[in-house]
Design a protein around this motif. Structure first.
Motif, short mmCIF file in Angstrom:
data_model
loop_
_atom_site.label_atom_id
_atom_site.label_comp_id
_atom_site.label_asym_id
_atom_site.label_seq_id
_atom_site.Cartn_x
_atom_site.Cartn_y
_atom_site.Cartn_z
N CYS A 165 40.56 17.25 13.69
CA CYS A 165 40.08 18.34 14.47
C CYS A 165 39.59 19.28 13.59
CB CYS A 165 40.58 18.78 15.59
SG CYS A 165 42.15 19.46 15.40
N TYR A 176 43.84 22.38 21.38
CA TYR A 176 44.92 21.78 20.44
C TYR A 176 45.92 21.09 21.28
CZ TYR A 176 42.80 24.40 16.79
OH TYR A 176 41.80 25.10 15.70
N ARG A 180 46.84 17.51 21.02
CA ARG A 180 48.23 16.63 20.51
C ARG A 180 48.79 15.62 21.38
NH1 ARG A 180 52.76 17.91 17.54
NH2 ARG A 180 54.22 16.41 18.03
N LEU A 190 48.13 14.50 13.73
CA LEU A 190 47.15 15.19 14.33
C LEU A 190 47.05 16.54 12.98
CD1 LEU A 190 44.98 16.18 16.22
CD2 LEU A 190 46.57 17.64 17.32
N ALA A 192 44.50 19.73 11.83
CA ALA A 192 43.35 20.52 12.21
C ALA A 192 42.88 21.14 10.76
CB ALA A 192 44.11 21.81 12.98
N PRO A 209 46.26 26.59 16.14
CA PRO A 209 46.74 24.93 15.81
C PRO A 209 48.04 24.91 16.06
CG PRO A 209 45.87 25.77 13.82
CD PRO A 209 45.59 26.91 14.79
N HIS A 212 50.85 22.44 17.83
CA HIS A 212 50.55 21.62 18.37
C HIS A 212 49.84 20.42 17.22
CE1 HIS A 212 50.53 23.94 21.92
NE2 HIS A 212 49.54 24.82 21.40
N CYS A 213 49.59 21.04 16.02
CA CYS A 213 48.86 20.00 15.01
C CYS A 213 50.16 20.15 14.02
CB CYS A 213 47.82 20.76 14.48
SG CYS A 213 46.36 20.74 15.79
N HIS A 214 50.32 18.62 13.56
CA HIS A 214 51.32 18.49 12.56
C HIS A 214 51.02 19.05 11.23
CE1 HIS A 214 51.57 14.90 15.45
NE2 HIS A 214 52.85 15.06 15.19
N VAL A 216 47.99 21.40 8.96
CA VAL A 216 46.71 22.34 8.92
C VAL A 216 46.24 22.70 7.54
CG1 VAL A 216 45.93 24.52 9.41
CG2 VAL A 216 47.37 23.44 11.45
#
Ligand SMILES: *Cc1c(COP(=O)(O)O)cnc(C)c1O
Length: 424
Positions: A165, A176, A180, A190, A192, A209, A212-214, A216
């Motif tokens: 994303c 986010y 997820r 995931l 971002a 993010p 939620h995002c693994h 970035v």
């Protein structure tokens, strides 16, 4: 002091262009003098392959401390537990992540380039589209917004290993939490890519993010206002779900795979002069004055969107949550290319941009992208945005009238003289 006359002259021309013009390219900014000084420092002489404390070269005791400071400041800025500050650019950061988590031919799912995504999210002309199997989600034709349920349908259909994303020309925020959930449903990692809005995220003006995002990634030179470069971060480390093991047969952590993805995976020696400049920029971003800056970036973008709307311009998605706006010029009988050229003659720098479902080619385009990070650094306030919109409107209306464009250019330069760049 540059004594090479040919180069010095060209830099001077570029210096004059930057000082005189109104800079509305959404991905550009002006760094502080100390960031620039670090980027031009003797650190450029140093080889430091590896990571702080684990280098392949001697003489790294000072650059070790410097790089560790950059990592620590970055982690504080974004609430990350792990970071790598070596990627030479945003594209390099994404390449390192993909090398770390994917095998050639694996499916990836990203935001469509022609709707505002980035080349490195699966474009067929980029490594990401050549090495992996790219799939895309886009915006809704009517609303100009991403429909998260359509992203879910697409993810279930193509079962990506990596979901991406983030965008280069999307003026709205990202969900986010929902992304997820979708990633978990299909077993995807995931990522971002917050290259554009990272500064607004760091200061709490947009959804974060993390957690939620693994993974970035970001550039450091857009809203973050540092030197040209890239970064990779994680909110917390975890054993890699792809089953990659070390020599002892233990599952490797994601951090170790990502570090290897940068070096030796996709890069050689790190740019320690740029890493020093990044550390300074992260330090600046931790100051209250930077928070004031990002707030003003957002206020200016909203004011500019309003002023353009009042002049009959169509903004994709109807407005903006961040620092940029994407304008569809199809009701103004002017292409993106013609607008970019006309505005250039008036000392206003913007970029032509595809709009979603564009029928014009990428070299022509039907739209333009405007951003407020650079003009806000320059000192423009929301009270200036009506004037800025007026210049843009007059230049687009008079795009084939050089007399009109010259006059606007004089007005632009007059204001820029009142707001000097690099006063020293
Ligand atoms: C700008 C951008 C990049 C690439 O950054 P470079 O430093 O130019 O390589 C990557 N992803 C997104 C979303 C961007 O906007």
């Amino acid at each position: 002091m540059i004594r090479d006359h040919e180069i010095a002259q060209l830099i001077q021309h570029e210096d004059r262009r930057q000082r005189r013009g109104l800079e509305l390219i959404a991905s550009e900014n002006y760094v502080s003098e100390q960031v620039m000084a670090a980027a031009g420092s003797i650190l450029t002489n140093k080889y430091a392959e590896g990571l702080p404390g684990k280098r392949y070269y001697g003489g790294c005791e000072w650059v070790d401390r410097l790089e560790q400071l950059a990592i620590d400041r970055l982690c504080t800025l974004f609430g990350a537990a792990w970071a790598n500050v070596q990627p030479h650019s945003g594209a390099q950061a994404n390449a390192a992540v993909m090398l770390a988590v994917l095998q050639p031919g694996d499916a990836i799912l990203g935001f469509d380039l022609s709707h505002g995504g980035h080349l490195t999210h699966g474009s067929p002309v980029n490594f990401s589209g050549k090495l992996y199997k790219p799939h895309f989600y886009g915006v809704d034709k009517e609303s100009g917004l991403i429909d998260w349920e359509k992203v879910a349908l697409k993810a279930h259909e193509v079962r990506p290993k990596l979901m991406i994303c983030g965008a280069s020309a999307y003026s709205r925020d990202w969900n986010y939490v929902r992304l997820r959930q979708i990633a978990d449903e299909v077993g995807a990692i995931l990522m971002a890519d917050i290259s554009h809005p990272s500064g607004l995220i760091a200061t709490g003006l947009l959804n974060h993010p993390f957690p939620h995002c693994h993974i970035v990634t970001s550039t450091t030179h857009k809203t973050l206002r540092g030197p040209r470069g890239g970064i990779i971060m994680m909110a917390k480390d975890f054993p890699n779900p792809m089953g990659v093991k070390n020599a002892k047969g233990e599952l490797r952590n994601m951090s170790s795979l990502l570090d290897s993805g940068v070096f030796p995976g996709t890069q050689g020696g790190p740019l320690e002069h740029i890493i020093a400049a990044k550390a300074i920029a992260f330090g600046e971003a931790l100051e209250p004055s930077y928070h004031q800056y990002t707030r003003q970036v957002k206020v200016n973008a909203l004011a500019l969107a309003l002023a353009m709307t009042q002049r009959g311009y169509q903004i994709i998605s109807g407005g903006t949550d961040n620092h940029l706006l994407l304008i569809d010029l199809r009701n103004k009988s002017c292409t993106g290319k013609a607008a970019e050229q006309a505005l250039g003659k008036a000392h206003i720098t913007i970029n032509k941009n595809m709009v979603p479902f564009d029928t014009a080619s990428p070299m022509i385009t039907s739209g333009i992208r405007l951003g407020t990070p650079a003009i806000t650094t320059r000192g423009l306030q929301e009270s200036h945005m009506d004037q800025v919109a007026d210049w843009i409107d007059r230049a687009i209306q008079g795009h084939d009238n050089d007399g009109v464009l010259k006059l606007i250019g004089q007005e632009v330069c007059a204001l820029m003289e009142q707001l000097p760049l690099y006063v020293a």
